[in-house]
Design an enzyme around this catalytic site. Structure first.
Site, PDB file in Angstrom:
ATOM      1  N   GLY A 121       0.884  -1.059  -0.090  1.00 23.47           N
ATOM      2  CA  GLY A 121      -0.037  -0.113   0.003  1.00 23.47           C
ATOM      3  C   GLY A 121       0.787   1.058  -0.007  1.00 23.47           C
ATOM      4  CB  CYS A 170       5.421  -4.009  -0.013  1.00 20.60           C
ATOM      5  SG  CYS A 170       6.120  -2.482  -0.023  1.00 20.60           S
ATOM      6  CE1 TYR A 171       0.828   0.684   5.865  1.00 22.28           C
ATOM      7  CE2 TYR A 171      -0.402  -0.995   5.553  1.00 22.28           C
ATOM      8  CZ  TYR A 171      -0.421   0.098   6.106  1.00 22.28           C
ATOM      9  OH  TYR A 171      -1.041   0.565   7.238  1.00 22.28           O
ATOM     10  CG  HIS A 202       5.520  -5.119  -4.658  1.00 19.46           C
ATOM     11  ND1 HIS A 202       4.154  -5.108  -4.183  1.00 19.46           N
ATOM     12  CD2 HIS A 202       6.361  -4.265  -4.298  1.00 19.46           C
ATOM     13  CE1 HIS A 202       4.213  -3.955  -3.389  1.00 19.46           C
ATOM     14  NE2 HIS A 202       5.435  -3.607  -3.280  1.00 19.46           N
ATOM     15  CD  GLU A 258       2.399  -7.788  -5.441  1.00 21.99           C
ATOM     16  OE1 GLU A 258       3.339  -8.593  -5.017  1.00 21.99           O
ATOM     17  OE2 GLU A 258       2.290  -6.878  -4.955  1.00 21.99           O
ATOM     18  CG  ASP A 298     -18.052  -9.195 -19.226  1.00 24.10           C
ATOM     19  OD1 ASP A 298     -17.364  -9.973 -19.717  1.00 24.10           O
ATOM     20  OD2 ASP A 298     -17.504  -7.732 -18.966  1.00 24.10           O
ATOM     21  CE  LYS A 318     -14.261  -8.933 -21.467  1.00 32.13           C
ATOM     22  NZ  LYS A 318     -15.288  -8.091 -20.907  1.00 32.13           N
TER      23      LYS A 318
END
Ligand code: XMP
Length: 508
Positions: free
Chosen positions: A51, A78-79, A165, A167, A222, A364
């Site tokens: 964050g 991280c945060y 990170h 990710e 969708d 998606k």
């Protein structure tokens, strides 16, 4: 199931994607979720996201510290790691050197999270604070040149902290680290679209019971997947409404009618409201005004059709996860409005229908996979996204019937060629934009002063970021040639070579 606590990082969606790529279901929730709710969800593990705040900021986001008493593994990123360390009695300080971008990570201890990863690996950092003291029970497991505690663990409690990170793709072994954490949590990786479809159909049945559901069907993937899923749950109790706003592509309503009727044996009401939309747009060139007008009329038309359907109690929407994530923020405030096109919160307050949003936790590509799994026709599964305001935001400036018609012809040629060259599915979107300026040309020895169209083709995973597509010059040449030869009123074609950010996908 893994819970991801959203401390406001721009990479939260990526954490969720990485977890789901490991076939483990996860949800992103705000930090004020409350410990009782977490207990009732009973997750196998918790990930605390990064964050933008510093742990010492007065308003920095926080979660109930009792999560550390739940006896489940926690991964702080991280945060998220700094929050954990601070909450458990360690200390965090502003670093002398901020660290952004690539950093070589040296692994000191190959605790579970680093299983199968080389001692030196590339990580991606983005932090201004660092850990200066670890709580009892924690040891350092990795460091970088500027960060002494780049990773830490309390092995007994199964608490893991990563300053970088995992990710993002730049952390080369990041996905493996996340997979290792999921293994620690005991997540077997059995979450598939088949299981999602089964659970989702059962849930819709349970929620809706014998009441009627209405759905705005656009023909996009969708709403089509939503329709099919709900149809599988409640059959004829679903009614779909398709509103033609006059801003669709060439022959779209007819083509869609054919495809939908052939592949979705569902009640569909087709409403032609083109005149009303085009009249209201007359003289309007501001994109946000266009959107507001179109949105308002759509709701009017949809509402008056919906009212005719007796005993409708639910409204189904094809809202996707990114819409939800973007509209909730760790700080409770709305993020900056760049274009007002969210499904979330766009409904009129007086609408008495209850919402059914079966795709609201999917991305998606997962929706496409779900569509395929439940047997949606390939044509519908692979349709490129098309904005709600349709061609109105691709005719730059005022929308007139003449300009719409030029754009429809141009767009039809473009899509035909893109499909013929095998690029349609590889591109997130490919479309034409009619510009509000004219250029001089020469045709058959005569001077012309006609319209310019721009071609936009982008690759993307989720429209949050996008890159302009490197289409072969030969293909671009053919498209340009055909458009100029076949569409009266166009004498120049240009190709848009901007990425998002800093540009956006649509021009308006
Ligand atoms: P931008 O232009 O914001 O587009 O990069 C991101 C994605 O959203 C679509 N888009 C819209 N969709 N209503 C919609 O339903 C809108 O007003 C709207 N504006 C943009 C765009 O086509 C792309 O897929």
């Amino acid at each position: 199931m893994i819970l991801i606590i959203d401390f406001g990082s721009q990479f939260n969606q990526l954490i969720a994607r990485r977890v789901r790529e490991c076939k483990v279901y996860c949800q992103i929730v705000p930090p004020d979720i409350g410990i009782d709710k977490i207990k009732s969800i009973n997750p196998e593990g918790i990930i605390l996201s990064g964050g933008p705040s510093s742990i010492y900021d007065k308003n920095s986001p926080r979660i109930d510290k009792d999560i550390f008493k739940l006896k489940i593994p926690v991964l702080g990123i991280c945060y998220g790691m700094q929050f954990m360390i601070d909450a458990l009695g360690g200390s965090v300080k502003k670093s002398k050197k901020r660290e952004y971008g690539f950093a070589e990570l040296t692994i000191k201890k190959k605790e579970e999270i680093f299983t199968g990863i080389d001692r030196k690996t590339q990580s991606w950092m983005s932090h201004g604070d660092s850990i200066v003291k670890l709580p009892r029970g924690f040891v350092i497991t990795a460091f970088t040149e500027n960060t002494r505690v780049a990773a830490t663990v309390n092995k007994k409690k199964k608490f893991y902290g990563l300053q970088f990170h995992p990710e993002v793709e730049h952390t080369v072994k990041g996905k493996k680290m996340i997979k290792n954490f999921l293994d620690v949590c005991g997540c077997a990786g059995t979450w598939t679209m088949k299981s999602f479809a089964k659970e989702s159909i059962a849930e819709i049945k349970e929620t809706v019971k014998d009441k009627r559901v209405i759905l705005g069907l656009s023909g996009g993937v969708d709403s089509s997947v939503t329709a099919l899923l709900i149809h599988k749950a409640i059959g004829k109790k679903l009614t779909c409404i398709f509103v033609d706003n006059g801003l669709l592509r060439k022959n779209e309503r007819e083509n869609l009618k054919k495809t939908l009727r052939k592949h979705l044996k569902i009640n569909i009401l087709f409403v032609n409201a083109s005149n009303r939309f085009l009249k209201a747009l007359s003289g309007v060139s501001d994109p946000e005004k266009k959107r507001k007008i179109i949105g308002k009329i759509f709701i009017d038309v949809f509402n008056s059709e919906a009212k005719k359907i007796k005993d409708a109690e639910f409204l189904a929407q094809g809202t996707l996860y990114p819409d939800i994530i973007e509209s909730q923020s760790a700080f409770g405030g709305p993020s900056a409005v760049i274009k007002s096109h969210h499904n979330v919160g766009g409904l009129p307050k007086n609408m008495k229908l209850k919402l059914v949003e079966p795709l609201k936790y999917l991305f998606k590509d997962e929706v496409r996979l779900l569509g395929k799994t439940i047997g949606l026709a390939e044509d519908l599964v692979w349709r490129q996204p098309f904005p709600g305001p349709g061609l109105a935001i691709r005719v730059i400036g005022e929308v007139t019937r003449r300009r719409l018609s030029i754009l429809k012809e141009t767009d039809a040629i473009l899509i035909e060629e893109i499909k013929a060259a095998g690029y349609y599915r590889k591109l997130w979107q490919s479309f034409a934009v009619l510009l509000p300026i004219k250029s001089v040309g020469i045709m058959g020895d005569k001077r012309t002063y006609e319209n310019i169209v721009a071609i936009r083709a982008v690759t993307s995973k989720d429209a949050m970021t996008a890159d302009w597509a490197r289409l072969p010059h030969k293909l671009l040449g053919k498209i340009s040639n055909r458009i100029i030869n076949e569409v009266p009123g166009v004498n120049r074609v240009v190709y848009d070579i901007s990425s998002k950010p800093p540009s956006t996908i649509e021009w308006e």
